[in-house]
Design an enzyme around this catalytic site. Structure first.
Site, PDB file in Angstrom:
ATOM      1  CE  LYS A 183      -3.931   1.993   2.551  1.00  0.00           C
ATOM      2  NZ  LYS A 183      -4.852   1.852   3.703  1.00  0.00           N
ATOM      3  CB  SER A 214      -8.386   0.798   5.617  1.00  0.00           C
ATOM      4  OG  SER A 214      -9.057   2.003   5.391  1.00  0.00           O
ATOM      5  CB  SER A 240      -8.299   3.672   2.759  1.00  0.00           C
ATOM      6  OG  SER A 240      -7.409   3.082   3.677  1.00  0.00           O
TER       7      SER A 240
END
Ligand code: GLN
Length: 479
Positions: free
Chosen positions: A69, A168, A144
């Protein structure tokens, strides 16, 4: 099977038998990324096998490509947090959890798309554009860590890293049909992870099979002197100790109906509970009376902490700065407001403003303090529940994946998706999202929460569910 369809375990076996080289593995995933990524927008940056800074030593993940990420600092590799503020930021150091994986031979194949500064539930708040759900491109991937979930689901990497402040990892995992684990707060180091809300943030892995999830969790975990909130513990042999185990008492939350459920999600959840019963799993109802307040408590705390954490992006030493070459700023305030006004997206600005308001003199007791007290109450309720049961089961969200653009006009509608996930962050407990074996077109996930530091129970029960075929573990091969 094609290489992209393999789990990390299967890739390691093929490399060990010399059926394929590490470079061939890397290149075949790279080709897959080149083919699929233009459709789903999961990667922000892609690396090259010849790059020095994408690998570490040899070890238990030698040759396995991982997607990271874009919230984790990676030395020499651009790290943006999907924000214009950090569009060209190249960190001088690597986050501990990433380093732990590199030290065991994993190779960084690229940096994954996300909501800006991890603020969002649909991955529509990215400066680099929304991530699309690989199962149906009109739908959101969830957020997210949307890039992390979509990449694993579509076979662009077998394992990815995500972060989870209020859901997330688990929410996008459930929308894309993969699994994700948010560890106990303090289990993994936050050093080098761009901060959103420090009392809630945790890193964690996403994968398609329990064995991969367990191995990544084991390797990423551990005390780090660079993070004073990381926990000193020797017990982290999650993969070594992994065994399918069904001997858990599962708690179901009483009166879940008071939340506003999408009927299809409720049905999928109830069917799963019935399946567990038919496998003779012991199920007991538990009380969590503060459950309907989690979203209010969470967003107050998260926004307050975010407003403080994001004050560092002032354009002075690093990050985006307004171009003052033609007209120098008239004041320091103008320097900040032009820079920050252009650097952040709408949702990030909203949160900085609301968070600053909640923390300001005169309002502190009314908002932040009150939220903190309720957070404590929630912890006491969950502690009480864990006196009766070993795991708490619930849907991951009250709603399933929705169409791109469907919820992002109304922030409160977006925040509603986090009612069930924020519970684990507020109480610091570990939680997983497992993909139900897919009956409907779009994937649906279920969540298990365990007491602090009981990740092993989540993984052992997960292995049992996987071996019984109750959760799915294949690539979403629809593109
Ligand atoms: N959707 C939640 C938020 O926007 C959670 C995000 C996260 O876990 N990073 O705050």
């Amino acid at each position: 099977m094609e290489i992209y369809q393999l789990s990390a375990q299967q890739i390691l076996e093929r490399i060990a038998k010399k059926e394929v080289s590490k470079e061939e593995v890397f290149d075949s995933f790279k080709k897959r990324i080149e083919k699929i990524n233009p459709q789903i927008n999961a990667f922000i940056s892609v690396t090259d096998y010849r790059q020095e800074n994408i690998r570490g030593d040899e070890g238990r993940l030698s040759g396995v490509p991982i997607g990271v990420k874009d919230l984790f600092c990676t030395k020499g590799i651009r790290t943006t947090a999907a924000s214009k503020a950090l569009e060209n930021f190249v960190p001088p150091y690597t986050a501990t959890v990433v380093k732990n994986l590199l030290n065991e031979g994993a190779i960084i194949s690229g940096k994954l798309n996300m909501d800006e500064f991890a603020m969002g539930s649909s991955n529509e708040n990215s400066f680099f554009g929304a991530v699309k759900n690989p199962v149906d491109l009109e739908y959101v991937a969830g957020g997210s860590s949307g890039g992390s979930a979509a990449a694993v689901a579509a076979g662009l990497c077998p394992i990815s890293l995500g972060s989870d402040t209020g859901g997330s990892i688990r929410l996008p995992a459930s929308y894309c049909g993969v699994m994700g684990l948010k560890p106990t707060y303090g289990r993994m180091s936050r050093y080098g992870m761009i901060s959103y809300a420090s009392s809630l943030d945790q890193a964690g892995p996403l994968a398609r099979r329990i064995e991969d999830l367990a191995l990544a969790t084991e390797i990423m975990s551990g005390f780090d002197e660079k993070d004073s909130t990381s926990f000193k513990s020797e017990e982290k042999a999650f993969y070594q100790k992994l065994k399918a185990d069904s001997q858990f008492k599962v708690g179901v939350i009483k009166g879940l109906d008071r939340l506003n459920f999408d009927p299809a999600i409720k049905t999928a959840y109830e069917e799963f509970v019935e399946e567990l019963r038919s496998k003779k799993i012991e199920i007991e109802s538990i009380e969590l009376s503060s459950l309907e307040h989690t979203v209010s408590i969470y967003y107050l705390i998260a926004m307050s902490e975010a407003s403080s954490n994001l004050s560092r992006y002032d354009g002075v030493r690093f990050g985006y700065r307004h171009d003052f070459s033609k007209e120098p700023p008239g004041s320091l305030e103008e320097f900040y407001s032009k820079t920050r006004g252009e650097a952040f997206g709408k949702e990030v600005k909203r949160r900085i403003l609301l968070g600053s308001y909640a923390l300001s003199a005169g309002y502190f007791d009314q908002f932040y303090q009150k939220a903190s007290l309720l957070r404590r109450k929630l912890s006491l309720e969950i502690e009480e529940a864990f006196k009766k049961v070993d795991l708490i089961l619930s849907p991951v969200s009250t709603v399933g994946a929705f169409k791109i653009g469907e919820r992002n006009k109304d922030p409160l509608k977006m925040y509603e998706t986090d009612q069930l996930t924020t519970l684990a962050n507020l109480t610091g407990t570990p939680a997983v999202s497992f993909p139900l074996s897919q009956k409907s077109k779009l994937p649906v996930g279920i969540q298990f929460i365990a007491p602090h530091f009981k990740e092993q129970s989540l993984l052992d029960f997960g292995l049992y569910l996987q071996s019984e075929g109750l959760i799915r573990s294949e690539v979403q091969d629809v593109l």
